[in-house]
Design an enzyme around this catalytic site. Structure first.
Site, mmCIF file in Angstrom:
data_model
loop_
_atom_site.group_PDB
_atom_site.id
_atom_site.type_symbol
_atom_site.label_atom_id
_atom_site.label_comp_id
_atom_site.label_asym_id
_atom_site.label_seq_id
_atom_site.Cartn_x
_atom_site.Cartn_y
_atom_site.Cartn_z
ATOM 1 N N ASP A 1 -5.345 46.144 -32.933
ATOM 2 C CA ASP A 1 -6.636 45.780 -32.662
ATOM 3 C C ASP A 1 -7.768 46.083 -33.571
ATOM 4 O O ASP A 1 -7.730 46.870 -34.320
ATOM 5 C CB ASP A 1 -6.736 46.177 -31.109
ATOM 6 C CG ASP A 1 -7.070 47.599 -31.058
ATOM 7 O OD1 ASP A 1 -6.243 48.284 -31.739
ATOM 8 O OD2 ASP A 1 -7.648 48.113 -30.298
ATOM 9 N N GLU B 1 -14.700 48.325 -26.577
ATOM 10 C CA GLU B 1 -13.680 47.622 -26.002
ATOM 11 C C GLU B 1 -14.040 46.298 -25.796
ATOM 12 O O GLU B 1 -14.955 45.998 -25.070
ATOM 13 C CB GLU B 1 -12.953 48.202 -24.991
ATOM 14 C CG GLU B 1 -12.123 49.547 -25.485
ATOM 15 C CD GLU B 1 -10.731 49.378 -25.669
ATOM 16 O OE1 GLU B 1 -10.300 48.289 -25.832
ATOM 17 O OE2 GLU B 1 -9.907 50.318 -25.922
ATOM 18 N N HIS C 1 -9.584 49.496 -34.852
ATOM 19 C CA HIS C 1 -8.587 50.566 -34.514
ATOM 20 C C HIS C 1 -7.493 50.447 -35.451
ATOM 21 O O HIS C 1 -6.730 51.605 -35.807
ATOM 22 C CB HIS C 1 -8.228 50.328 -32.971
ATOM 23 C CG HIS C 1 -7.711 51.196 -32.291
ATOM 24 N ND1 HIS C 1 -7.153 51.316 -31.239
ATOM 25 C CD2 HIS C 1 -7.640 52.591 -32.709
ATOM 26 C CE1 HIS C 1 -6.642 52.590 -30.825
ATOM 27 N NE2 HIS C 1 -6.825 53.546 -31.619
HETATM 28 ZN ZN LIG Z 1 -7.814 50.219 -29.726
#
Ligand SMILES: [Zn+2]
Length: 277
Positions: A182, A101, A172
């Site tokens: 994303d 992330e 993703h």
């Molecule tokens: Zn994600």
């Protein structure tokens, strides 16, 4: 950086910061790396969210805009970052991937000098790329990733991909296209991917120097520095050829025209944040 005992370690030998997340599954033998943005306000708030039991979400790493890396789950355990997802016949990519992330607000509303995240923070044009996501038809603002963050994620990913022999780098959005955008168009996915898994989708790869960087006559420190060395941080380069970790590059001027050529070490270049050819 390198991986030891399924934890990421800095070049100094110290493990990166660790905040344990209870949101984890069983044993993991990852084959893929999956990139995300947090769509949050700070790395700290995202780490709080991803380590709270009620959120039922996590990731292996969170990388802040300052480049600071925090590990939440060891790489040999399943983290909960992908959700409902599939890729090439595999269903449920949490069981097949390591998830990173990146602290980033994601898509922004507004335009022309005044951009706003969903949580109300405002940004100027300098912070924003205007682009159309490949799944959408509208242009939106997207918060840029910082250079420190792109350098950190590349170094961490090099260590992870080589340690585990990962075969592909995905967004993703690749594995959950009906519900995710994303890491978005501000993330230099093509350069990142080709740097890590050597997939040459493009004829060449655009990079920027992440520090003052010597440029040499050959692929090694034993070769003489050439005129113009060291290159200033942020100099744009086109990589033409690789020899191990060395790249033969064209140094591009402000207009994107080649100025000179030589060899630079790949540890000190990062994918160019916006690709303008
Ligand atoms: Zn994600």
């Amino acid at each position: 950086m390198r991986v030891k005992n399924h934890k990421l370690h800095a070049d100094s030998g110290d493990a990166v910061a660790t905040v344990r997340s209870p949101n984890r599954g069983g044993a993991l033998k990852a084959r893929y790396l999956v990139m995300h943005y947090t769509a949050g306000g700070s790395a700290e708030s995202s780490i709080r969210h991803l380590t709270k039991k009620e959120s039922k979400a996590s990731a292996h790493l969170v990388i802040g805009r300052d480049g600071a890396i925090t590990q939440l789950v060891p790489f040999n355990r399943v983290a909960w970052h992908a959700g409902r997802s599939r890729w090439q016949g595999l269903i449920g990519m949490n069981r097949h991937s390591i998830g990173i992330e990146l602290d980033n607000a994601g898509p922004l509303d507004g335009g022309d000098g005044q951009w706003r995240s969903w949580f109300g923070r405002t940004y100027t044009d300098d912070d924003v790329i205007v682009a159309t996501h490949r799944f959408e038809e509208i242009e939106r603002g997207w918060l840029r990733y910082s250079e420190a963050q792109l350098t950190a994620v590349l170094e961490a990913s090099e260590a992870i991909v080589s340690h585990y022999g990962l075969i592909e780098v995905l967004g993703h959005d690749d594995i959950a296209p009906e519900r995710k955008l994303d890491p978005g168009p501000a993330f230099p996915m093509e350069n990142f991917r080709s740097h890590l898994v050597g997939r040459a989708d493009d004829e060449f790869e655009l990079f920027e120097t992440a520090a003052g960087l010597n440029i040499r006559e050959g692929p090694g420190v034993q070769f003489a520095k050439i005129a113009g060395s060291p290159l200033a941080k942020g100099t744009r380069l086109r990589s033409e050829l690789r020899d191990g970790s060395w790249h033969f590059v064209e140094v591009l001027d402000k207009n994107g025209d080649p100025e000179t050529t030589g060899w630079v070490h790949g540890n000190f270049i990062a994918p160019a944040p916006s690709v303008v050819v």
